[in-house]
Design an enzyme around this catalytic site. Sequence first.
Site, PDB file in Angstrom:
ATOM      1  N   TYR A 139       0.810  -1.219   0.000  1.00 38.92           N
ATOM      2  CA  TYR A 139       0.000   0.000   0.000  1.00 38.92           C
ATOM      3  C   TYR A 139       0.847   1.274   0.000  1.00 38.92           C
ATOM      4  O   TYR A 139       0.367   2.339  -0.355  1.00 38.92           O
ATOM      5  CB  TYR A 139      -0.949   0.030   1.205  1.00 38.92           C
ATOM      6  CG  TYR A 139      -2.030  -1.043   1.176  1.00 38.92           C
ATOM      7  CD1 TYR A 139      -2.195  -1.869   0.077  1.00 38.92           C
ATOM      8  CD2 TYR A 139      -2.884  -1.220   2.254  1.00 38.92           C
ATOM      9  CE1 TYR A 139      -3.177  -2.849   0.053  1.00 38.92           C
ATOM     10  CE2 TYR A 139      -3.869  -2.193   2.239  1.00 38.92           C
ATOM     11  CZ  TYR A 139      -4.006  -3.011   1.139  1.00 38.92           C
ATOM     12  OH  TYR A 139      -4.977  -3.973   1.118  1.00 38.92           O
ATOM     13  N   LYS A 185       3.910 -15.347   2.435  1.00 38.80           N
ATOM     14  CA  LYS A 185       3.867 -16.112   1.184  1.00 38.80           C
ATOM     15  C   LYS A 185       5.332 -16.358   0.809  1.00 38.80           C
ATOM     16  O   LYS A 185       5.822 -15.952  -0.244  1.00 38.80           O
ATOM     17  CB  LYS A 185       3.113 -15.274   0.129  1.00 38.80           C
ATOM     18  CG  LYS A 185       2.727 -16.037  -1.110  1.00 38.80           C
ATOM     19  CD  LYS A 185       1.619 -17.027  -0.892  1.00 38.80           C
ATOM     20  CE  LYS A 185       1.368 -17.809  -2.180  1.00 38.80           C
ATOM     21  NZ  LYS A 185       0.554 -19.007  -1.995  1.00 38.80           N
ATOM     22  N   ASP A 217      -2.663 -18.241   1.849  1.00 35.33           N
ATOM     23  CA  ASP A 217      -3.807 -18.980   1.289  1.00 35.33           C
ATOM     24  C   ASP A 217      -4.271 -20.059   2.261  1.00 35.33           C
ATOM     25  O   ASP A 217      -5.476 -20.267   2.470  1.00 35.33           O
ATOM     26  CB  ASP A 217      -3.472 -19.562  -0.091  1.00 35.33           C
ATOM     27  CG  ASP A 217      -2.051 -20.097  -0.202  1.00 35.33           C
ATOM     28  OD1 ASP A 217      -1.272 -19.912   0.768  1.00 35.33           O
ATOM     29  OD2 ASP A 217      -1.711 -20.702  -1.220  1.00 35.33           O
ATOM     30  N   ASP A 241      -5.239  -6.968   5.818  1.00 31.02           N
ATOM     31  CA  ASP A 241      -6.462  -6.271   5.417  1.00 31.02           C
ATOM     32  C   ASP A 241      -7.536  -7.313   5.092  1.00 31.02           C
ATOM     33  O   ASP A 241      -8.684  -7.240   5.556  1.00 31.02           O
ATOM     34  CB  ASP A 241      -6.143  -5.412   4.183  1.00 31.02           C
ATOM     35  CG  ASP A 241      -7.246  -4.430   3.859  1.00 31.02           C
ATOM     36  OD1 ASP A 241      -8.251  -4.403   4.584  1.00 31.02           O
ATOM     37  OD2 ASP A 241      -7.115  -3.703   2.852  1.00 31.02           O
ATOM     38  N   ASP A 245     -10.811  -8.877   7.821  1.00 29.83           N
ATOM     39  CA  ASP A 245     -12.234  -8.822   7.464  1.00 29.83           C
ATOM     40  C   ASP A 245     -12.849 -10.217   7.456  1.00 29.83           C
ATOM     41  O   ASP A 245     -13.996 -10.413   7.871  1.00 29.83           O
ATOM     42  CB  ASP A 245     -12.431  -8.162   6.093  1.00 29.83           C
ATOM     43  CG  ASP A 245     -12.623  -6.663   6.213  1.00 29.83           C
ATOM     44  OD1 ASP A 245     -12.261  -6.117   7.278  1.00 29.83           O
ATOM     45  OD2 ASP A 245     -13.134  -6.034   5.278  1.00 29.83           O
TER      46      ASP A 245
END
Length: 362
Positions: A139, A185, A217, A241, A245
């Site tokens: 970001y 990852k 994942d 992020d 959620d």
Amino acid sequence: MKITVLAGDGIGVEVTREAVKVLRAVAGVFDLAIETDEQLIGGAGIREKGSPFPDETRAACLASDAVLLGAVGSPEFDDLLPENRPEIGLLNLRQALGGFANLRPSKAFPALIDSSPLRREIFEGTDLLIVRELLGGLYFGRPRAISETEAYNTMRYSVAEVERVARVAFEAARTRKQKVTSVDKANVLETSRLWRQTVERVAKDYPEIALEHLFVDACAMHLVTNPTRFDVVLTENLFGDILSDEAAVLTGSLGMLASATIGGAIDLYEPVHGSAPDIAGKNIANPLGAIASVAMLLRYTAKQPEAADAIERAIEKALEEGHRTADLTTDRENFAKTDELGELVARSATEFARKRANSRAV
Ligand code: NAD
């Protein structure tokens, strides 16, 4: 402690009032000197001072130990340009406070298990905390660009950035179930390999905490198939992020969720939900996310775990006794009003706190 209270807009005002009520009640029992200073943000700031983040608000926040926020946003300002809208106040606030670690707990309250999209036997016993790095990664990384034919962003992390957020996660695990799951990852990304090496090094300072690594994942999958395996989940900005959620919806209602952003100049506590204009001003919002945010404030900034426990137990007790705001029940006639639930939790948190304070005295 000096706490700047930014109730903001819509139900932010209603839920923050209850949160402060509970904070004062518990602080009274433990003799914690707490001074609150109410300031304007969002639409309320625009209306009274012409700015969504007035200078007085900024100065008050920076002179305090912690900030408690309600929510910002109001349809009244929908016609303004994005840079002038209430929501900018929140972005400016977060930037001014500079927190790099975002903490979001997600818990299966026994009384609310049937509100979860997961089956009871999968969700029961879930109690996890996501620690998300907030100021680095994709970001913010540079270079970044877009042209007619291509676009790119840069995922970048320094050892120092990983180390400081990893310490927050290990410290949190110390007060919980002594386990950190670091999510990356590392089979594909260099930033993730650096992340993993750094977390392993930090872990050496916390020999009592179990550390495991998961690819993002796999973590997304385990969150819905086996959420009870997690205690503290540590991850970078983009993965956090998405995962936070995902973890949030497991609990069933947005109104229940609290959050903290710590590590910067001043710590920030806020419920996850927005200003909910559809129910604002009706005294029907669920104040428990805001109240749980105050418990986090007592735990992480004030370092008063007993006071935090008293609030969390009071929330659980209210739910176990069947008290529900409208978002938690299908009964359209009988439900608790915002102020009733706040009052109830304040009273019962006071009782829990008294018991604890008395046992300490003995
Ligand atoms: P929202 O979170 O305000 O509401 C989404 C839905 O959840 C609504 O139906 C609302 O009634 C319900 N809800 C939310 N909190 C609740 C609570 N405590 N009790 C009961 N029901 C609750 O999101 P939205 O509708 O997308 O946004 C409304 C405004 O809030 C917008 O202006 C948006 O920009 C702003 N917003 C602010 C924040 C923040 O201040 N942190 C976060 C999200 C959205």
